[in-house]
Design an enzyme around this catalytic site. Structure first.
Site, PDB file in Angstrom:
ATOM      1  N   SER A 322       0.825  -1.192  -0.238  1.00  0.00           N
ATOM      2  CA  SER A 322      -0.146   0.088   0.153  1.00  0.00           C
ATOM      3  C   SER A 322       0.851   1.272   0.084  1.00  0.00           C
ATOM      4  O   SER A 322       0.507   2.228  -0.826  1.00  0.00           O
ATOM      5  CB  SER A 322      -0.894  -0.055   1.286  1.00  0.00           C
ATOM      6  OG  SER A 322      -1.721   1.316   1.299  1.00  0.00           O
ATOM      7  N   TRP A 325       2.455   1.615  -3.355  1.00  0.00           N
ATOM      8  CA  TRP A 325       1.443   2.077  -4.224  1.00  0.00           C
ATOM      9  C   TRP A 325       1.255   3.584  -4.568  1.00  0.00           C
ATOM     10  O   TRP A 325       1.178   4.137  -5.502  1.00  0.00           O
ATOM     11  CB  TRP A 325       0.040   1.482  -4.024  1.00  0.00           C
ATOM     12  CG  TRP A 325      -1.210   1.953  -4.869  1.00  0.00           C
ATOM     13  CD1 TRP A 325      -1.698   1.403  -6.096  1.00  0.00           C
ATOM     14  CD2 TRP A 325      -2.121   3.183  -4.595  1.00  0.00           C
ATOM     15  NE1 TRP A 325      -2.612   2.317  -6.578  1.00  0.00           N
ATOM     16  CE2 TRP A 325      -3.023   3.370  -5.892  1.00  0.00           C
ATOM     17  CE3 TRP A 325      -1.887   4.195  -3.682  1.00  0.00           C
ATOM     18  CZ2 TRP A 325      -3.925   4.225  -5.926  1.00  0.00           C
ATOM     19  CZ3 TRP A 325      -2.892   5.094  -3.780  1.00  0.00           C
ATOM     20  CH2 TRP A 325      -3.870   5.214  -4.906  1.00  0.00           C
ATOM     21  N   HIS A 326       1.520   4.167  -3.038  1.00  0.00           N
ATOM     22  CA  HIS A 326       1.372   5.631  -3.187  1.00  0.00           C
ATOM     23  C   HIS A 326       2.572   6.504  -4.125  1.00  0.00           C
ATOM     24  O   HIS A 326       2.431   7.602  -4.526  1.00  0.00           O
ATOM     25  CB  HIS A 326       1.328   6.124  -1.815  1.00  0.00           C
ATOM     26  CG  HIS A 326       0.040   5.981  -0.910  1.00  0.00           C
ATOM     27  ND1 HIS A 326      -0.357   4.671  -0.546  1.00  0.00           N
ATOM     28  CD2 HIS A 326      -0.950   6.983  -0.861  1.00  0.00           C
ATOM     29  CE1 HIS A 326      -1.289   4.944   0.025  1.00  0.00           C
ATOM     30  NE2 HIS A 326      -2.030   6.126  -0.101  1.00  0.00           N
ATOM     31  N   GLY A 327       3.810   6.038  -4.075  1.00  0.00           N
ATOM     32  CA  GLY A 327       4.733   6.597  -4.812  1.00  0.00           C
ATOM     33  C   GLY A 327       6.082   5.583  -4.837  1.00  0.00           C
ATOM     34  O   GLY A 327       6.150   4.607  -4.063  1.00  0.00           O
ATOM     35  N   PHE A 477      -0.185  10.216  -7.422  1.00  0.00           N
ATOM     36  CA  PHE A 477      -0.123   9.009  -7.203  1.00  0.00           C
ATOM     37  C   PHE A 477      -0.956   7.911  -8.324  1.00  0.00           C
ATOM     38  O   PHE A 477      -0.924   6.823  -8.202  1.00  0.00           O
ATOM     39  CB  PHE A 477      -0.717   8.392  -5.785  1.00  0.00           C
ATOM     40  CG  PHE A 477      -0.066   9.273  -4.678  1.00  0.00           C
ATOM     41  CD1 PHE A 477       1.107   9.495  -4.723  1.00  0.00           C
ATOM     42  CD2 PHE A 477      -0.676   9.845  -3.942  1.00  0.00           C
ATOM     43  CE1 PHE A 477       1.857  10.126  -3.647  1.00  0.00           C
ATOM     44  CE2 PHE A 477      -0.073  10.394  -2.655  1.00  0.00           C
ATOM     45  CZ  PHE A 477       1.283  10.749  -2.544  1.00  0.00           C
TER      46      PHE A 477
END
Length: 477
Positions: A322, A325-327, A477
């Protein structure tokens, strides 16, 4: 095109008028209009990436049909993995290639070898993480026979590219949104009023809260080595409200706009800063992403059904993924890891689902414990947000270290547009409004709604006049 821009204020009424008064003969013409509007909306950032969106849409549409038609398991697997690999391949190239290349180069250099990585000079297509996850969930659900493939290309295209959720979510499921897209919508005045209230409250969150907090949060994080402990603590708090107001404000606007078109999107935020533990926070924060990872990663890995090791392993996997996934930055990975560490004691004590009930406060000891739990949880969240906001892990560690070692808690003025006490009063008022409205979708509906809407609009105009901070954080993102 931003939700908080003049261009969108012109774009939305035009689409609304055409949708209900020109293309209202049947759902097919309405859906076609929304696709055209969505493609125009997306092309306002960079029209070249529109081809990537169309290709991704066609890929998942076609592979979904082939999976359903597959006469053998090997054929179904071929089309399934083709979709997964191509989707994640595009995401990997645009979002993560430079990160992996640079990280590998640094690793090789630390071992004493020369490395000159070949980096790609490309910008990240806006919304790629969101619409990729839309398509992935659709294909996965077809493969596991949870849903049937969609043969109407217009309907499926709208599911993927619907403009309110296209660039920053919520991450929708085909099981939820496609059935709404496939039926004719009738104008519902009450739902439209709810939508307008939600749009206005989303703009309050973005313009009044997030953009105001951003000015001070940016000044503190950019100069963390020169300010005292009190200012650093406030900087973390300001960023916590900046990212909440920014992202939940976007989600509120997206949900409100959809109600104007007779469509209901998944709720993405449920007053997360009133959570009593980290598990409850993740049930209230970015709900569509948390539930996506739960259903498509955590449960397939075995969820909580295995032994203790499997539970711990799966928990760390979904939180770290997770974060990633954001960056493409180690700070996001560490942020995810920290949240996993926070979650671990609840998991080991089997108390991660203790706080499922609504919060009710009375004048007794139990209520004092609830308030303490909320403040304690918020403090943990703010510590994790420092890693999310910092440019590097070193910056985050030094930021937190200075809070402890500086030891100065006097009021310190930073040269920017907002004073300390004004911003603190604004945040306190915002928290009180949300607290007393926590049983509702948004605070503006109900009694005295005309007065509340008028005050909200005045605040938006007043703060928007002095703010030039327009971008939404989650666009990156």
């Amino acid at each position: 095109m931003f939700f908080n821009s003049l261009a969108f204020a012109i774009f939305l009424p035009i689409v609304f008028f055409l949708y209900w008064f020109v293309f209202n003969k049947n759902k097919s013409t309405q859906n076609a209009l929304l696709i055209v509007a969505s493609y125009y909306f997306y092309s306002c950032w960079d029209w070249r990436f529109l081809f990537l969106l169309v290709f991704s849409t066609f890929l998942d549409y076609y592979t979904g049909i082939q999976i359903e038609k597959g006469k053998s398991e090997s054929s179904r697997k071929f089309w399934f993995w083709l979709s997964i690999i191509v989707n994640l391949g595009f995401l990997g190239v645009f979002k993560y290639y430079n990160f992996f290349a640079s990280s590998f180069s640094e690793l090789v250099s630390s071992a004493g070898f020369k490395a000159s990585p070949i980096l790609l000079n490309v910008i990240l297509p806006v919304g790629i993480s969101f619409y990729t996850f839309h398509g992935l969930s659709y294909v996965i659900d077809i493969y596991f026979k949870r849903i049937k493939a969609e043969y109407n290309f217009v309907d499926y295209s709208l599911f993927v590219s619907y403009f309110p959720l296209l660039v920053a979510g919520p991450i929708e499921r085909a099981t939820h949104l496609l059935p709404e897209i496939k039926v004719k919508r009738e104008f519902d005045f009450e739902k439209a009023k709810e939508g307008i209230c939600q749009i206005i409250w989303g703009l309050v969150k973005k313009i009044v809260i997030a953009d105001t907090c951003a000015v001070y949060a940016n000044a503190i994080f950019d100069n963390y080595n020169t300010v005292n402990s009190a200012s650093l603590i406030l900087g973390a708090v300001y960023f916590a409200f900046q990212i909440y107001g920014d992202f939940s404000g976007y989600s509120d606007i997206a949900l409100g706009v959809s109600k104007l078109f007779g469509l209901d999107l998944l709720r993405n935020f449920n007053y997360p800063y009133f959570s009593r533990d980290i598990a409850e926070f993740w049930r209230r924060w970015h709900i569509s992403l948390s539930s996506w990872f739960r259903d498509y990663l955590y449960i397939p890995l075995g969820g909580s059904k295995g032994g203790l090791w499997m539970k711990v392993r799966n928990t760390f996997i979904i939180f770290v993924v997770s974060g990633f996934w954001h960056g493409a930055n180690w700070t996001y990975i560490v942020w995810g890891f920290i949240n996993a560490v926070y979650f671990l004691p609840l998991l080991l004590s089997n108390s991660n689902r203790n706080n499922m009930d609504a919060i009710i406060l009375k004048f007794n000891f139990d209520s004092a414990k609830v308030i303490f739990s909320i403040l304690y949880t918020f403090s943990l969240i703010c510590i994790a947000w420092v890693f999310f906001r910092a440019k590097t892990i070193t910056d985050a560690v030094l930021y937190l270290k200075r809070i402890i070692t500086n030891g100065e808690f006097s009021s310190q003025y930073l040269e920017n547009e907002r004073y300390n006490h004004e911003l603190l009063l604004l945040i306190a008022l915002f928290v009180l409004v949300e607290w007393y409205s926590r049983a509702k979708i948004e605070p503006l509906s109900g009694r005295y709604n005309i007065l509340k809407i008028a005050l909200a609009i005045v605040a938006i105009i007043a703060f928007g006049t002095y703010s030039d901070y327009k971008e939404f954080i989650y666009f990156q993102f």
